[in-house]
Design a protein around this motif. Structure first.
Motif, PDB file in Angstrom:
ATOM      1  N   GLY A 193       0.797  -1.211   0.000  1.00 35.16           N
ATOM      2  CA  GLY A 193       0.000   0.000   0.000  1.00 35.16           C
ATOM      3  C   GLY A 193       0.830   1.260   0.000  1.00 35.16           C
ATOM      4  N   PRO A 194       0.159   2.408  -0.024  1.00 39.73           N
ATOM      5  CA  PRO A 194       0.857   3.689  -0.181  1.00 39.73           C
ATOM      6  C   PRO A 194       1.718   4.082   1.007  1.00 39.73           C
ATOM      7  CG  PRO A 194      -1.485   4.035   0.232  1.00 39.73           C
ATOM      8  CD  PRO A 194      -1.303   2.575   0.000  1.00 39.73           C
ATOM      9  N   THR A 195       1.481   3.498   2.188  1.00 35.26           N
ATOM     10  CA  THR A 195       2.289   3.872   3.358  1.00 35.26           C
ATOM     11  C   THR A 195       3.407   2.870   3.625  1.00 35.26           C
ATOM     12  OG1 THR A 195       0.689   2.782   4.837  1.00 35.26           O
ATOM     13  CG2 THR A 195       0.406   5.145   4.449  1.00 35.26           C
ATOM     14  N   PHE A 196       3.681   1.988   2.681  1.00 33.83           N
ATOM     15  CA  PHE A 196       4.801   1.054   2.841  1.00 33.83           C
ATOM     16  C   PHE A 196       6.090   1.837   3.098  1.00 33.83           C
ATOM     17  CE2 PHE A 196       8.367  -1.316   0.874  1.00 33.83           C
ATOM     18  CZ  PHE A 196       8.342  -2.447   1.685  1.00 33.83           C
ATOM     19  N   GLY A 197       6.784   1.495   4.165  1.00 35.13           N
ATOM     20  CA  GLY A 197       8.032   2.171   4.528  1.00 35.13           C
ATOM     21  C   GLY A 197       7.864   3.338   5.472  1.00 35.13           C
ATOM     22  N   ALA A 198       6.613   3.740   5.783  1.00 32.23           N
ATOM     23  CA  ALA A 198       6.403   4.843   6.725  1.00 32.23           C
ATOM     24  C   ALA A 198       6.898   4.458   8.113  1.00 32.23           C
ATOM     25  CB  ALA A 198       4.925   5.210   6.785  1.00 32.23           C
ATOM     26  N   VAL A 199       7.457   5.443   8.837  1.00 30.38           N
ATOM     27  CA  VAL A 199       8.090   5.189  10.140  1.00 30.38           C
ATOM     28  C   VAL A 199       7.426   6.047  11.206  1.00 30.38           C
ATOM     29  CG1 VAL A 199      10.255   5.275  11.446  1.00 30.38           C
ATOM     30  CG2 VAL A 199      10.286   4.670   9.007  1.00 30.38           C
ATOM     31  N   TYR A 200       7.260   5.462  12.388  1.00 28.70           N
ATOM     32  CA  TYR A 200       6.793   6.215  13.547  1.00 28.70           C
ATOM     33  C   TYR A 200       7.645   5.805  14.735  1.00 28.70           C
ATOM     34  CZ  TYR A 200       3.966   7.972  17.390  1.00 28.70           C
ATOM     35  OH  TYR A 200       3.555   8.634  18.513  1.00 28.70           O
ATOM     36  N   THR A 201       8.084   6.777  15.532  1.00 25.84           N
ATOM     37  CA  THR A 201       8.880   6.485  16.724  1.00 25.84           C
ATOM     38  C   THR A 201       8.274   7.195  17.935  1.00 25.84           C
ATOM     39  OG1 THR A 201      10.388   8.347  16.378  1.00 25.84           O
ATOM     40  CG2 THR A 201      11.001   6.229  15.380  1.00 25.84           C
ATOM     41  N   ALA A 202       8.465   6.620  19.099  1.00 27.99           N
ATOM     42  CA  ALA A 202       7.965   7.217  20.342  1.00 27.99           C
ATOM     43  C   ALA A 202       8.612   6.514  21.519  1.00 27.99           C
ATOM     44  CB  ALA A 202       6.443   7.096  20.436  1.00 27.99           C
ATOM     45  N   GLU A 203       8.666   7.212  22.649  1.00 24.41           N
ATOM     46  CA  GLU A 203       9.092   6.579  23.890  1.00 24.41           C
ATOM     47  C   GLU A 203       7.863   6.055  24.625  1.00 24.41           C
ATOM     48  OE1 GLU A 203      11.641   8.746  26.470  1.00 24.41           O
ATOM     49  OE2 GLU A 203      13.078   9.294  24.881  1.00 24.41           O
ATOM     50  N   LEU A 204       8.008   4.862  25.199  1.00 28.87           N
ATOM     51  CA  LEU A 204       6.945   4.273  26.000  1.00 28.87           C
ATOM     52  C   LEU A 204       7.450   4.002  27.407  1.00 28.87           C
ATOM     53  CD1 LEU A 204       5.274   1.525  23.716  1.00 28.87           C
ATOM     54  CD2 LEU A 204       4.776   3.972  23.825  1.00 28.87           C
ATOM     55  N   ASP A 205       6.620   4.376  28.373  1.00 30.94           N
ATOM     56  CA  ASP A 205       6.846   3.955  29.758  1.00 30.94           C
ATOM     57  C   ASP A 205       5.549   3.288  30.205  1.00 30.94           C
ATOM     58  OD1 ASP A 205       4.962   5.912  30.460  1.00 30.94           O
ATOM     59  OD2 ASP A 205       6.485   7.394  30.988  1.00 30.94           O
ATOM     60  N   PRO A 206       5.395   2.897  31.458  1.00 31.29           N
ATOM     61  CA  PRO A 206       4.168   2.188  31.843  1.00 31.29           C
ATOM     62  C   PRO A 206       2.871   2.956  31.625  1.00 31.29           C
ATOM     63  CG  PRO A 206       5.887   1.766  33.462  1.00 31.29           C
ATOM     64  CD  PRO A 206       6.427   2.817  32.539  1.00 31.29           C
ATOM     65  N   SER A 207       2.946   4.268  31.387  1.00 32.25           N
ATOM     66  CA  SER A 207       1.719   5.044  31.189  1.00 32.25           C
ATOM     67  C   SER A 207       1.302   5.130  29.725  1.00 32.25           C
ATOM     68  CB  SER A 207       1.887   6.463  31.738  1.00 32.25           C
ATOM     69  OG  SER A 207       2.791   7.209  30.928  1.00 32.25           O
ATOM     70  N   LYS A 208       1.998   4.422  28.845  1.00 33.34           N
ATOM     71  CA  LYS A 208       1.651   4.432  27.421  1.00 33.34           C
ATOM     72  C   LYS A 208       1.628   3.010  26.875  1.00 33.34           C
ATOM     73  CE  LYS A 208       3.182   9.011  25.845  1.00 33.34           C
ATOM     74  NZ  LYS A 208       1.851   9.413  25.334  1.00 33.34           N
ATOM     75  N   ALA A 209       0.788   2.816  25.875  1.00 31.08           N
ATOM     76  CA  ALA A 209       0.741   1.560  25.135  1.00 31.08           C
ATOM     77  C   ALA A 209       0.551   1.900  23.671  1.00 31.08           C
ATOM     78  CB  ALA A 209      -0.383   0.659  25.641  1.00 31.08           C
ATOM     79  N   ILE A 210       0.713   0.912  22.808  1.00 36.01           N
ATOM     80  CA  ILE A 210       0.503   1.153  21.384  1.00 36.01           C
ATOM     81  C   ILE A 210      -0.116  -0.079  20.763  1.00 36.01           C
ATOM     82  CG2 ILE A 210       2.851   0.411  20.747  1.00 36.01           C
ATOM     83  CD1 ILE A 210       2.762   2.718  18.602  1.00 36.01           C
ATOM     84  N   PHE A 211      -1.126   0.146  19.924  1.00 34.07           N
ATOM     85  CA  PHE A 211      -1.735  -0.944  19.166  1.00 34.07           C
ATOM     86  C   PHE A 211      -1.017  -1.042  17.828  1.00 34.07           C
ATOM     87  CE2 PHE A 211      -4.807  -2.713  16.129  1.00 34.07           C
ATOM     88  CZ  PHE A 211      -5.088  -3.908  16.779  1.00 34.07           C
ATOM     89  N   VAL A 212      -0.449  -2.222  17.553  1.00 37.20           N
ATOM     90  CA  VAL A 212       0.346  -2.440  16.339  1.00 37.20           C
ATOM     91  C   VAL A 212      -0.406  -3.412  15.434  1.00 37.20           C
ATOM     92  CG1 VAL A 212       2.592  -3.124  15.429  1.00 37.20           C
ATOM     93  CG2 VAL A 212       2.429  -2.152  17.733  1.00 37.20           C
ATOM     94  N   PRO A 213      -0.954  -2.944  14.316  1.00 38.80           N
ATOM     95  CA  PRO A 213      -1.701  -3.850  13.444  1.00 38.80           C
ATOM     96  C   PRO A 213      -0.794  -4.813  12.694  1.00 38.80           C
ATOM     97  CG  PRO A 213      -1.600  -1.660  12.477  1.00 38.80           C
ATOM     98  CD  PRO A 213      -0.959  -1.559  13.832  1.00 38.80           C
ATOM     99  N   ARG A 214      -1.377  -5.903  12.300  1.00 39.52           N
ATOM    100  CA  ARG A 214      -0.683  -6.931  11.524  1.00 39.52           C
ATOM    101  C   ARG A 214       0.066  -6.297  10.348  1.00 39.52           C
ATOM    102  NH1 ARG A 214      -2.063  -9.030   6.709  1.00 39.52           N
ATOM    103  NH2 ARG A 214      -1.414 -11.171   6.203  1.00 39.52           N
ATOM    104  N   GLY A 215       1.328  -6.705  10.173  1.00 41.25           N
ATOM    105  CA  GLY A 215       2.117  -6.244   9.043  1.00 41.25           C
ATOM    106  C   GLY A 215       2.937  -4.998   9.296  1.00 41.25           C
ATOM    107  N   VAL A 216       2.773  -4.376  10.458  1.00 43.45           N
ATOM    108  CA  VAL A 216       3.603  -3.230  10.818  1.00 43.45           C
ATOM    109  C   VAL A 216       4.793  -3.745  11.617  1.00 43.45           C
ATOM    110  CG1 VAL A 216       3.732  -1.087  12.145  1.00 43.45           C
ATOM    111  CG2 VAL A 216       1.714  -1.587  10.756  1.00 43.45           C
ATOM    112  N   GLY A 217       5.999  -3.428  11.148  1.00 46.78           N
ATOM    113  CA  GLY A 217       7.208  -3.882  11.814  1.00 46.78           C
ATOM    114  C   GLY A 217       7.379  -3.220  13.172  1.00 46.78           C
TER     115      GLY A 217
END
Length: 471
Positions: free
Chosen positions: A95-119
């Protein structure tokens, strides 16, 4: 340091489906507490109800421990139990967002939902960091995994600790660059009953898309033992069940009754269990025969069912089983016309051969062409319409079978007065075997599917197109 007192809140990222969540953490002099996964609250706030089946924890001793970039064939709910990480996520899906990058710091007060196929990858920023994640499939050596090199120049992830100073495995260091990564395809769609009228229309609608598979009964028999292990079902997003026993008169015989219940109920029940267990969207095609036809107005999706014959009873029972699947569409239709033998082709043949037919004139409905059903099913799936029951038939003025026969005669250049209207009782009076009762009113109200953004085709104009002419 962990931030206390935040409310549950989602933040979208530039990668579709990748969503960062603030988690409420409650702390005092003893430490802290959080609800790391709370289905009711989180789905109400917009988190997909992704159905986790496994919880994993990765403990990391040292600062700079770096893992990834791994894209697995399942969704993840990622959080930190202790410590802090720098996370990096790369879209490796087609798809059109192939290769898109996102970065963030996580501590116990944050979580992230990672969909299938996202590295997914991370680097620890504190010692004794525990990284935890829930997934909605069990790890399998047979699953397809996709990887990206941590040092890929295109992704250009700004690791806080340079990779040559970090702790990482030789395997992770050897993963391919983005130019050599095969994008992760979408989850599969499986069309059952692929050899039937609707199955062929669905094949024409979806074509040879590599993520769409087609199977007939010889390739996948819903009534055979072992359906739950017949495929790696977690690889499928959707199953469209276009298979059914439809011989309405034969269903009134002893042998036909058994066959109808086996195909339309037992097999559908097995499929429903597979769909529910694996988070699959199940699309099931139903019939106007679930109604008795006594209503004087078009039937809506909420009208009580009251089938008259065995076929209608089995379709109603199958519908009830499909309705137990969390993600389901029951597409109710009537008077279906597609490739192969059907009423329209029969009338056209009689007209050309000089035969003057007697046709039932006390049953009312609308023709529905299979390409319209296929188009409607695709619309419901691709727009994410609310799950449930949808009437999907041709639109326009209702007609009797005799009316339609006369129109076929007219469109093929023959005299429509050659068609004689008769009652249902007169038509079947000399039938050699059992005759199934038919609903006299088969008109279905299509308001709901229209509100979902789909416009059914006009049945009369579709008939003209089907016969390759204009009246």
């Amino acid at each position: 340091m962990t931030e206390y007192g935040k409310g549950l809140q989602a933040t979208e990222t530039g990668i579709p489906g990748l969503v960062v969540w603030d988690l409420p953490v409650h702390g005092d002099n003893r430490g802290w507490f959080k609800e790391n996964w709370q289905r009711e609250k989180m789905t109400a706030a917009g988190l997909p109800d992704f159905g986790p089946v496994q919880n994993n924890i990765s403990f990391n001793d040292a600062v700079g421990t770096t893992r990834g970039i791994h894209a697995e064939p399942w969704d993840k709910w990622v959080s930190v139990a202790t410590g802090r990480i720098f996370g990096a996520w790369v879209d490796l899906r087609e798809g059109p967002t192939f290769g898109a990058v996102y970065t963030a710091e996580l501590d116990p007060s944050k979580a992230i939902f990672v969909p299938r196929g996202v590295g997914n990858s991370y680097q620890t920023l504190e010692p004794d960091t525990a990284y935890t994640y829930l997934v909605n499939d069990h790890w399998s050596p047979d699953a397809q995994y996709t990887f990206l090199n941590l040092a890929d120049e295109t992704a250009a992830i700004a690791w806080p600790i340079p990779l040559d100073q970090a702790e990482l495995s030789a395997k992770d260091a050897a993963h391919p660059r983005l130019a050599d990564v095969t994008p992760v395809p979408p989850k599969k769609i499986l069309v059952l009953g692929a050899g039937g009228q609707l199955g062929r229309a669905l094949r024409a609608e979806y074509g040879d898309a590599p993520h769409v598979e087609y199977a007939d009964r010889a390739e996948l028999d819903l009534t055979a033992p072992g359906l739950e292990s017949a495929r790696r079902w977690r690889e499928y997003d959707t199953v469209i069940n276009a298979a059914a026993y439809t011989a309405v008169d034969l269903a009134e015989t002893a042998e036909g009754r058994a066959d109808a219940w086996a195909a339309n109920v037992t097999g559908v029940g097995a499929l429903a269990r597979v769909a529910a267990a694996n988070g699959i969207t199940l699309v099931h095609v139903s019939s106007d025969y679930v109604f008795d036809g006594a209503k004087s107005a078009p039937y809506t999706e909420d009208d009580a069912i009251a089938p008259l014959g065995v076929y209608g009873q089995t379709k109603a029972a199958g519908d009830a089983l499909v309705a137990t699947v969390p993600r389901h569409y029951i597409v109710r239709t009537s008077w279906v016309i597609g490739e192969g033998g059907n009423f329209v082709r029969t009338m056209a043949s009689l007209a050309e051969r000089g035969i003057d037919p007697k046709v039932v004139d006390d049953q009312v409905g609308r023709l529905t062409f299979t390409d319209d059903i296929a188009r409607g099913i695709r619309h419901l799936l691709e727009t994410g319409a609310p799950h449930g029951v949808y009437n999907l038939t041709g639109n326009g003025e209702p007609a009797t079978w005799a009316d339609i026969a006369r129109r076929v005669f007219q469109l093929t250049g023959n005299d429509p007065s050659r068609v004689t209207g008769v009652t249902t009782e007169e038509y079947f009076g000399s039938a050699p075997g059992p005759v199934a009762p038919r609903p006299r009113n088969s008109v279905l109200d299509t308001t709901k599917v229209e509100r979902a953004g789909f416009t059914p085709a006009n049945a009369s104009r579709s008939l003209e197109t089907y016969l390759g002419t204009r009246g």
